[in-house]
Each structure stands twice: as structure tokens, then as C-alpha cells.
Design a protein around this motif. Sequence first.
Motif, PDB file in Angstrom:
ATOM      1  N   LEU A  15       0.820  -1.211   0.000  1.00 12.95           N
ATOM      2  CA  LEU A  15       0.000   0.000   0.000  1.00 12.95           C
ATOM      3  C   LEU A  15       0.857   1.266   0.000  1.00 12.95           C
ATOM      4  O   LEU A  15       0.552   2.210  -0.731  1.00 12.95           O
ATOM      5  CB  LEU A  15      -0.957  -0.015   1.194  1.00 12.95           C
ATOM      6  CG  LEU A  15      -2.090   1.003   1.175  1.00 12.95           C
ATOM      7  CD1 LEU A  15      -2.847   1.006  -0.154  1.00 12.95           C
ATOM      8  CD2 LEU A  15      -3.055   0.741   2.320  1.00 12.95           C
ATOM      9  N   THR A  16       1.936   1.297   0.786  1.00 14.16           N
ATOM     10  CA  THR A  16       2.788   2.500   0.783  1.00 14.16           C
ATOM     11  C   THR A  16       3.468   2.666  -0.576  1.00 14.16           C
ATOM     12  O   THR A  16       3.644   3.791  -1.049  1.00 14.16           O
ATOM     13  CB  THR A  16       3.845   2.485   1.921  1.00 14.16           C
ATOM     14  OG1 THR A  16       4.577   1.282   1.867  1.00 14.16           O
ATOM     15  CG2 THR A  16       3.196   2.659   3.275  1.00 14.16           C
ATOM     16  N   THR A  73      10.135   3.364   4.090  1.00 13.00           N
ATOM     17  CA  THR A  73       9.762   2.622   5.312  1.00 13.00           C
ATOM     18  C   THR A  73       9.729   3.554   6.520  1.00 13.00           C
ATOM     19  O   THR A  73      10.327   4.632   6.504  1.00 13.00           O
ATOM     20  CB  THR A  73      10.745   1.481   5.617  1.00 13.00           C
ATOM     21  OG1 THR A  73      12.005   2.048   5.964  1.00 13.00           O
ATOM     22  CG2 THR A  73      10.901   0.534   4.434  1.00 13.00           C
ATOM     23  N   SER A  74       9.076   3.086   7.563  1.00 13.46           N
ATOM     24  CA  SER A  74       9.005   3.820   8.822  1.00 13.46           C
ATOM     25  C   SER A  74      10.402   4.040   9.386  1.00 13.46           C
ATOM     26  O   SER A  74      10.729   5.119   9.895  1.00 13.46           O
ATOM     27  CB  SER A  74       8.140   3.046   9.821  1.00 13.46           C
ATOM     28  OG  SER A  74       8.182   3.639  11.078  1.00 13.46           O
ATOM     29  N   ALA A  75      11.246   3.011   9.297  1.00 12.92           N
ATOM     30  CA  ALA A  75      12.610   3.087   9.843  1.00 12.92           C
ATOM     31  C   ALA A  75      13.423   4.180   9.169  1.00 12.92           C
ATOM     32  O   ALA A  75      14.275   4.809   9.803  1.00 12.92           O
ATOM     33  CB  ALA A  75      13.314   1.735   9.685  1.00 12.92           C
ATOM     34  N   ASP A  76      13.160   4.434   7.890  1.00 12.39           N
ATOM     35  CA  ASP A  76      13.865   5.491   7.158  1.00 12.39           C
ATOM     36  C   ASP A  76      13.583   6.866   7.761  1.00 12.39           C
ATOM     37  O   ASP A  76      14.350   7.799   7.581  1.00 12.39           O
ATOM     38  CB  ASP A  76      13.444   5.515   5.681  1.00 12.39           C
ATOM     39  CG  ASP A  76      13.857   4.263   4.927  1.00 12.39           C
ATOM     40  OD1 ASP A  76      14.893   3.656   5.294  1.00 12.39           O
ATOM     41  OD2 ASP A  76      13.150   3.890   3.968  1.00 12.39           O
ATOM     42  N   HIS A  77      12.462   6.986   8.464  1.00 13.06           N
ATOM     43  CA  HIS A  77      12.034   8.278   8.990  1.00 13.06           C
ATOM     44  C   HIS A  77      12.378   8.495  10.468  1.00 13.06           C
ATOM     45  O   HIS A  77      12.012   9.492  11.048  1.00 13.06           O
ATOM     46  CB  HIS A  77      10.514   8.444   8.778  1.00 13.06           C
ATOM     47  CG  HIS A  77      10.156   8.570   7.342  1.00 13.06           C
ATOM     48  ND1 HIS A  77      10.125   7.486   6.492  1.00 13.06           N
ATOM     49  CD2 HIS A  77       9.831   9.663   6.585  1.00 13.06           C
ATOM     50  CE1 HIS A  77       9.781   7.901   5.274  1.00 13.06           C
ATOM     51  NE2 HIS A  77       9.604   9.210   5.309  1.00 13.06           N
ATOM     52  N   ASP A  78      13.082   7.515  11.092  1.00 11.20           N
ATOM     53  CA  ASP A  78      13.454   7.662  12.507  1.00 11.20           C
ATOM     54  C   ASP A  78      14.560   8.674  12.700  1.00 11.20           C
ATOM     55  O   ASP A  78      15.375   8.889  11.868  1.00 11.20           O
ATOM     56  CB  ASP A  78      13.897   6.303  13.088  1.00 11.20           C
ATOM     57  CG  ASP A  78      12.684   5.384  13.249  1.00 11.20           C
ATOM     58  OD1 ASP A  78      11.552   5.871  13.244  1.00 11.20           O
ATOM     59  OD2 ASP A  78      12.912   4.152  13.386  1.00 11.20           O
TER      60      ASP A  78
END
Length: 155
Positions: free
Chosen positions: A118-119, A150-155
Motif C-alpha cells: 500500500l505504501t 519505510t518507517s525506519a527510514d524516517h526515525d
Amino acid sequence: MSRKSGIGHETLLKRKAEEKLESYRRKIHMKSQAEERAAEQFRIRLKNKQDEMKLEGDLRRSQRACQQLDTQKNIQVPREAWYWLRPEEETEEETEEEQDEDEYKSEDLSVLEKLQILTSYLREEHLYCIWCGTAYEDKEDLSSNCPGPTSADHD
């Protein structure tokens, strides 16, 4: 009453006492190791549960965004039924029928796989990143200003 014992009797008693003490220490050590393992397993389960809940939350956010962005583009029906959140007002019968259809198509996909699909769709079709909360101007804008898919890319 006098105690009569042979030579070496005290040494034997001392050795037995030391063996008992060593045995007791081993039991205590093993018990403490077992407790540490149990605590670590609990922490892992808790983290997995928290990760799972975060993934489910990200999937719902993606579904909400997808429905909104698709609707703005006059898309009446989602590419896959699970791309959008289910309307809450439906009767239970309608929902059960739809779930049967959905399960046939998406039962093999995990929450993480659905989120990735979906993303990816949101990035390709709408130039939108749920973690940035931004719809970008074009692919170049997306690739140069968004840290990643990904979410981790945005941490």
C-alpha cells in the motif's frame, strides 16, 4: 555420650557440606538464569506486540490516506478491497460477505506485506508518503525530500 569416629570422618563431613553448598549455589544460579531468560522472552514478546500494533496503525493510516487520495482522483473502487478501510455503517451481513471476498484475495498477506504494498502504491500513484504526511510535486521531489519508503527510514 562420646562420639567416636574414624580418621577422615570430619573430612568426609566437610566435603559433603561443601558439595551441598555447591549444589545449592548451582540451583540458585540456574534459577536466576531461568528468570533472566523468562524476563528477556517477555521483553521480546512485548516489543513484538508493540511492533505489530504500530504496523497495524500504519496500515490503517495508509488505508485512510489511500481512500482519501483515490477519491480525490475520482477513483470509485479501490485497486484491492483492503486498500481502503471498511465503512463502519455497513450491516454485519454485508461486511461478512465482503470479508469472504477479501480473505480470498489477501489472506496470505501479512500486515507488513500489506503495508509495503500500500505504501508503494501511495508513492507511485499519489506521490504520497504516510510517514512524511506529504504529497510531493513529482517523483524527483519525492526521491530528494523523503528519506525512504519505510518507517525506519524516517526515525
